[in-house]
Motif scaffolding. Sequence first.
Motif, PDB file in Angstrom:
ATOM      1  N   VAL A 219       0.845  -1.200   0.000  1.00 27.67           N
ATOM      2  CA  VAL A 219       0.000   0.000   0.000  1.00 27.67           C
ATOM      3  C   VAL A 219       0.879   1.248   0.000  1.00 27.67           C
ATOM      4  O   VAL A 219       0.652   2.189  -0.765  1.00 27.67           O
ATOM      5  CB  VAL A 219      -0.958   0.003   1.206  1.00 27.67           C
ATOM      6  CG1 VAL A 219      -1.829   1.259   1.189  1.00 27.67           C
ATOM      7  CG2 VAL A 219      -1.833  -1.245   1.204  1.00 27.67           C
ATOM      8  N   LYS A 220       1.882   1.247   0.860  1.00 23.90           N
ATOM      9  CA  LYS A 220       2.803   2.392   0.903  1.00 23.90           C
ATOM     10  C   LYS A 220       3.600   2.499  -0.394  1.00 23.90           C
ATOM     11  O   LYS A 220       3.834   3.605  -0.903  1.00 23.90           O
ATOM     12  CB  LYS A 220       3.744   2.296   2.099  1.00 23.90           C
ATOM     13  CG  LYS A 220       4.593   3.560   2.290  1.00 23.90           C
ATOM     14  CD  LYS A 220       5.425   3.487   3.540  1.00 23.90           C
ATOM     15  CE  LYS A 220       6.099   4.833   3.819  1.00 23.90           C
ATOM     16  NZ  LYS A 220       6.843   5.369   2.662  1.00 23.90           N
ATOM     17  N   GLN A 221       4.038   1.349  -0.926  1.00 26.11           N
ATOM     18  CA  GLN A 221       4.787   1.379  -2.184  1.00 26.11           C
ATOM     19  C   GLN A 221       3.956   2.031  -3.295  1.00 26.11           C
ATOM     20  O   GLN A 221       4.456   2.873  -4.052  1.00 26.11           O
ATOM     21  CB  GLN A 221       5.167  -0.047  -2.589  1.00 26.11           C
ATOM     22  CG  GLN A 221       6.235  -0.689  -1.721  1.00 26.11           C
ATOM     23  CD  GLN A 221       6.451  -2.150  -2.076  1.00 26.11           C
ATOM     24  OE1 GLN A 221       5.756  -2.718  -2.913  1.00 26.11           O
ATOM     25  NE2 GLN A 221       7.422  -2.782  -1.424  1.00 26.11           N
ATOM     26  N   LEU A 222       2.682   1.644  -3.379  1.00 24.60           N
ATOM     27  CA  LEU A 222       1.822   2.188  -4.423  1.00 24.60           C
ATOM     28  C   LEU A 222       1.554   3.664  -4.199  1.00 24.60           C
ATOM     29  O   LEU A 222       1.604   4.467  -5.146  1.00 24.60           O
ATOM     30  CB  LEU A 222       0.507   1.399  -4.463  1.00 24.60           C
ATOM     31  CG  LEU A 222      -0.462   1.756  -5.594  1.00 24.60           C
ATOM     32  CD1 LEU A 222       0.207   1.635  -6.953  1.00 24.60           C
ATOM     33  CD2 LEU A 222      -1.698   0.865  -5.523  1.00 24.60           C
ATOM     34  N   ALA A 223       1.275   4.047  -2.950  1.00 20.65           N
ATOM     35  CA  ALA A 223       1.042   5.460  -2.645  1.00 20.65           C
ATOM     36  C   ALA A 223       2.266   6.299  -2.989  1.00 20.65           C
ATOM     37  O   ALA A 223       2.159   7.374  -3.593  1.00 20.65           O
ATOM     38  CB  ALA A 223       0.669   5.626  -1.177  1.00 20.65           C
ATOM     39  N   ASP A 224       3.436   5.814  -2.617  1.00 16.84           N
ATOM     40  CA  ASP A 224       4.674   6.557  -2.909  1.00 16.84           C
ATOM     41  C   ASP A 224       4.886   6.709  -4.411  1.00 16.84           C
ATOM     42  O   ASP A 224       5.278   7.780  -4.894  1.00 16.84           O
ATOM     43  CB  ASP A 224       5.874   5.848  -2.277  1.00 16.84           C
ATOM     44  CG  ASP A 224       5.907   5.974  -0.762  1.00 16.84           C
ATOM     45  OD1 ASP A 224       5.147   6.796  -0.210  1.00 16.84           O
ATOM     46  OD2 ASP A 224       6.695   5.237  -0.125  1.00 16.84           O
ATOM     47  N   GLU A 225       4.659   5.634  -5.157  1.00 16.85           N
ATOM     48  CA  GLU A 225       4.849   5.690  -6.602  1.00 16.85           C
ATOM     49  C   GLU A 225       3.882   6.681  -7.266  1.00 16.85           C
ATOM     50  O   GLU A 225       4.215   7.318  -8.259  1.00 16.85           O
ATOM     51  CB  GLU A 225       4.662   4.299  -7.213  1.00 16.85           C
ATOM     52  CG  GLU A 225       5.777   3.315  -6.916  1.00 16.85           C
ATOM     53  CD  GLU A 225       7.076   3.669  -7.615  1.00 16.85           C
ATOM     54  OE1 GLU A 225       7.036   4.395  -8.636  1.00 16.85           O
ATOM     55  OE2 GLU A 225       8.140   3.214  -7.156  1.00 16.85           O
ATOM     56  N   LEU A 226       2.679   6.792  -6.700  1.00 20.65           N
ATOM     57  CA  LEU A 226       1.668   7.699  -7.259  1.00 20.65           C
ATOM     58  C   LEU A 226       1.815   9.116  -6.729  1.00 20.65           C
ATOM     59  O   LEU A 226       1.133  10.035  -7.199  1.00 20.65           O
ATOM     60  CB  LEU A 226       0.268   7.170  -6.953  1.00 20.65           C
ATOM     61  CG  LEU A 226      -0.100   5.833  -7.618  1.00 20.65           C
ATOM     62  CD1 LEU A 226      -1.441   5.337  -7.092  1.00 20.65           C
ATOM     63  CD2 LEU A 226      -0.143   5.974  -9.130  1.00 20.65           C
TER      64      LEU A 226
END
Length: 262
Positions: A76-83
């Motif tokens: 979840v954090k990985q996706l949020a950071d990427e976006l």
Amino acid sequence: MHATKRIKVMMAAAVTVLASTTLPAPAHATTNLVVLDWNVAGDTADMKAIAGVIRGSGANIVTVQEIHRKPEADQVKQLADELGWDITANAHFGAGDNPGPCDDPQPGKAGNAILSSFKILERVTIPISDFETCPVNRSLAGVKLDLGGGSTITVFTTHLSPGLSATSVSRREAQADKVRNYLANRSPLILTGDFNAPPTDALSKKFVSAGWVDTGARYANQPTHGDARIDYIYTKGITTTSGSVLSSTLSDHRPVVMKMTR
């Protein structure tokens, strides 16, 4: 009557009419929403590549299933950071796709997530099953998003149990009943997820009969998993203008994208 007196009388009448007239309240500015739903297929998902597909779609509301939060890898954090979205203000994780009691223990949690460029005002996670044996327990994750100017939108996502046996179908229908009952009489609303049921299934028909709009039936009537359409974006009180199923091999499911106005 003198001309001056007539003018004064007319002006007084005009003031009276204006004072008694109720002017319409200013309408909220229309907000363009791009909603993407995707079952990202668990802890082997390449979140960087998945974020690239999401960015390319222009989505500002993203719902995902089978996403994991483990000590060594918080997807979840990985996706949020990427976006480029804040993990606290712009993301909500609802645990629910965890292994059943008869499975080998695994660290961390699995479930559904909602991420958005809009700030989250409220969040909730509702259990929709309580199995004491092997089946994976399921949940319904929801948020209220601040669209600005006093306008909000509520978004929920879920992942219903799979399987074709009579027992599996019964479990899935019971979960869907809980979802419909919990969200009854709410609008405007967006409901997404992996429902593990095609449009011809009784489960899917019940959503439509209950007043939900199956946006895929009109704008993206294409397979989302193998040769079946089992991933949905349902709406109530929202105008959908277009949509599509994106071509991607990053998961065993393909992402569904809908453009809407609020």
